[in-house]
Design a protein around this motif. Structure first.
Motif, short mmCIF file in Angstrom:
data_model
loop_
_atom_site.label_atom_id
_atom_site.label_comp_id
_atom_site.label_asym_id
_atom_site.label_seq_id
_atom_site.Cartn_x
_atom_site.Cartn_y
_atom_site.Cartn_z
N THR A 5 3.40 -50.32 -52.20
CA THR A 5 4.04 -51.18 -51.08
C THR A 5 3.42 -51.19 -49.87
N PRO A 6 3.85 -51.86 -48.84
CA PRO A 6 3.33 -51.58 -47.51
C PRO A 6 3.61 -50.39 -46.88
N ASP A 7 4.67 -49.46 -47.34
CA ASP A 7 4.97 -48.19 -46.77
C ASP A 7 5.03 -47.36 -47.76
N GLY A 8 3.96 -46.91 -48.65
CA GLY A 8 4.16 -45.99 -49.43
C GLY A 8 4.36 -46.47 -50.83
N ILE A 9 4.82 -45.81 -51.87
CA ILE A 9 4.81 -46.06 -53.21
C ILE A 9 6.39 -45.85 -53.89
N VAL A 10 6.51 -46.49 -54.89
CA VAL A 10 7.69 -46.25 -55.81
C VAL A 10 7.01 -45.86 -57.06
N ASP A 11 7.45 -44.71 -57.70
CA ASP A 11 6.66 -43.99 -58.53
C ASP A 11 7.59 -43.82 -59.72
N ARG A 12 7.54 -43.99 -61.02
CA ARG A 12 8.11 -43.78 -62.10
C ARG A 12 7.60 -43.56 -63.40
N ILE A 13 7.78 -42.55 -64.01
CA ILE A 13 7.19 -42.40 -65.36
C ILE A 13 8.33 -43.17 -66.60
N SER A 14 7.67 -44.43 -66.80
CA SER A 14 8.29 -45.31 -67.62
C SER A 14 7.28 -46.37 -68.08
N THR A 15 7.96 -47.22 -69.09
CA THR A 15 7.26 -48.42 -69.35
C THR A 15 7.48 -49.25 -68.35
N TYR A 16 6.45 -50.42 -68.12
CA TYR A 16 6.40 -51.47 -67.30
C TYR A 16 7.75 -52.23 -67.20
N GLU A 17 8.24 -52.58 -68.22
CA GLU A 17 9.44 -53.48 -68.53
C GLU A 17 10.55 -52.47 -67.88
N ASP A 18 10.64 -51.31 -68.16
CA ASP A 18 11.89 -50.77 -67.96
C ASP A 18 11.83 -50.43 -66.52
N PHE A 19 10.51 -50.30 -65.85
CA PHE A 19 10.26 -50.32 -64.40
C PHE A 19 10.80 -51.40 -63.76
N LEU A 20 10.58 -52.46 -64.13
CA LEU A 20 11.04 -53.86 -63.54
C LEU A 20 12.08 -54.16 -63.51
N ASN A 21 13.04 -53.57 -64.76
CA ASN A 21 14.41 -54.13 -64.93
C ASN A 21 15.52 -52.89 -64.18
N ASN A 22 14.65 -51.70 -63.90
CA ASN A 22 15.69 -50.45 -63.23
C ASN A 22 15.99 -50.88 -61.91
N GLU A 23 17.68 -50.83 -61.65
CA GLU A 23 18.17 -51.12 -60.59
C GLU A 23 17.90 -50.28 -59.25
N ALA A 24 17.71 -49.01 -59.46
CA ALA A 24 17.17 -47.93 -58.57
C ALA A 24 15.71 -48.42 -57.97
N VAL A 25 15.03 -48.64 -58.74
CA VAL A 25 13.61 -48.93 -58.54
C VAL A 25 13.58 -50.31 -57.67
N LYS A 26 13.98 -51.31 -57.98
CA LYS A 26 14.39 -52.57 -57.35
C LYS A 26 14.81 -52.42 -55.91
N GLU A 27 15.72 -51.41 -55.64
CA GLU A 27 16.32 -51.31 -54.38
C GLU A 27 15.19 -50.28 -53.37
N GLN A 28 14.42 -49.36 -54.06
CA GLN A 28 13.57 -48.75 -53.21
C GLN A 28 12.49 -49.73 -52.96
N ILE A 29 11.85 -50.62 -53.92
CA ILE A 29 10.80 -51.50 -53.60
C ILE A 29 11.18 -52.68 -52.68
N ALA A 30 12.56 -53.02 -52.50
CA ALA A 30 13.13 -54.05 -51.63
C ALA A 30 13.19 -53.30 -50.19
N THR A 31 13.60 -51.91 -50.04
CA THR A 31 13.49 -51.20 -48.76
C THR A 31 12.11 -51.02 -48.20
N LYS A 32 11.26 -50.77 -49.20
CA LYS A 32 9.92 -50.73 -48.54
C LYS A 32 9.19 -52.04 -48.23
N TYR A 33 9.72 -53.03 -48.41
CA TYR A 33 9.25 -54.25 -48.11
C TYR A 33 9.89 -54.81 -46.84
N LYS A 34 11.10 -54.25 -46.63
CA LYS A 34 11.59 -54.67 -45.23
C LYS A 34 10.78 -54.47 -43.94
#
Length: 347
Positions: A318-347
């Protein structure tokens, strides 16, 4: 409706079609796949009357919307030149569909997802699913997109390609982390490309860098693969043998880079968009080889299915660091906690 009968077409010395027959009914969504030079783009050009066959019949009823790589559409809207490639594409598609008042629209797409991130791909999928009176022909190597949009696919040309065999590696190192990065930051011409990037890559992991930061992903891989300067610190396990595949812009160059990897004894591969210039059949071969590869892989790519098949860990740059998870790509995209972390870093 589209109907091609006994089509024959030669381009230069190469016979592209010989007694080729094809029919698409109103409302069908058809994917066109095949190897390099099989005639995927040429088929769309024939239907759009940008290319004319040597013999045979081409019957088309409906309004053709031709959004191939060289689109007919131009725009004078304020700010269009400053838009990203994906923003321009969205505007082009919306405008083209809105302007056509035909009872049957025929949309021709040539590699439409090649410059789109995952959110933009989902946008296009939903748009096409919900569009009425629309027949779609799409030449693409994007299996995820084809699976979501098309009700059938046709294969052009030869169905076999050369097998890709990657090195059989055995590491003698006792070090668990093959690469450690601390507080990396890259600034180009006063613009921050990425910052606050820290992670440790364990031996044997297959890590996909994803997200909207296309330039950042390429720059980051160049730091590790080509040694370009960066603020912060990183270090490899000194026993790791690394091979870097930079982003290339032709199938010949891509094949040469793959051969370089095949001939190496590398146990750590760094790959920047390896599927970008490969046809679908070769992508499948590379995917299979990487799945069986016992070493470590860092890569960035836009092919959803390729990432899903290979990656054991996902890092969104992201523009401000990374969001990092051991998972498959689809699980990463569908994970609600991941979505919130990414949204926060793009604000």
């Amino acid at each position: 409706m589209i109907e091609l009968k006994s089509l024959k077409l030669r381009l230069g010395t190469k016979l592209i079609f010989d007694d080729f027959n094809f029919k698409a009914e109103k409302g069908e969504r058809i994917g066109i796949i095949g190897g390099e030079g099989a005639g995927k783009s040429t088929l769309l050009d024939v239907i759009a009357k940008r290319e004319y066959p040597d013999s045979g019949k081409v019957n088309v009823t409906g309004h053709i919307i031709n959004l191939n790589k060289s689109s007919y559409y131009t725009f004078s809207e304020v700010g269009f030149a400053a838009m990203t490639k994906s923003e321009r594409f969205k505007m082009i598609v919306r405008k083209a569909l809105d302007e056509s008042k035909s009872d049957e629209q025929i949309l021709l797409l040539d590699e439409p997802t090649s410059n789109l991130d995952s959110d933009d791909v989902e946008w296009l999928i939903e748009l096409l699913k919900n569009a009425e009176n629309l027949t779609v022909l799409v030449a693409s190597n994007d299996r995820y997109f084809l699976k979501k949009v098309c009700n059938r696919t046709i294969t052009l040309g030869d169905s076999e390609v050369e097998e890709i065999i990657l090195p059989e590696v055995e590491s003698n190192s006792d070090v668990a982390d093959v690469l450690v990065a601390e507080s990396l930051q890259k600034i180009v011409d006063g613009e921050t490309v990425f910052k606050n990037v820290s992670f440790a890559i364990e031996r044997g992991q297959k890590v996909a860098f994803v997200g909207k930061n296309e330039v950042g992903k390429t720059k980051l891989l160049k730091v590790f693969g080509a040694g370009i300067p960066v603020e912060g610190e990183y270090k490899f396990d000194f026993n790791a043998k690394t091979v870097y595949m930079p982003r290339v812009f032709s199938s010949v160059a891509a094949r040469a880079e793959i051969e370089k990897i095949e001939n190496s004894q590398a146990d750590f591969l760094i790959l920047d968009n390896p599927t970008a210039c490969l046809d679908l059949l070769t992508i499948v071969e590379l995917e299979s080889a990487l799945k069986n590869f016992k070493g470590t892989v860092l890569f960035a790519d836009s092919d959803h299915e390729f990432i899903q098949a290979i990656a054991t860990r996902i890092i969104d740059l992201t523009p401000d660091g990374i969001v990092d998870r051991i998972s498959t790509y689809e699980d990463f995209l569908n994970n609600e906690a991941v979505k919130e972390q990414i949204a926060t870093k793009y604000k």
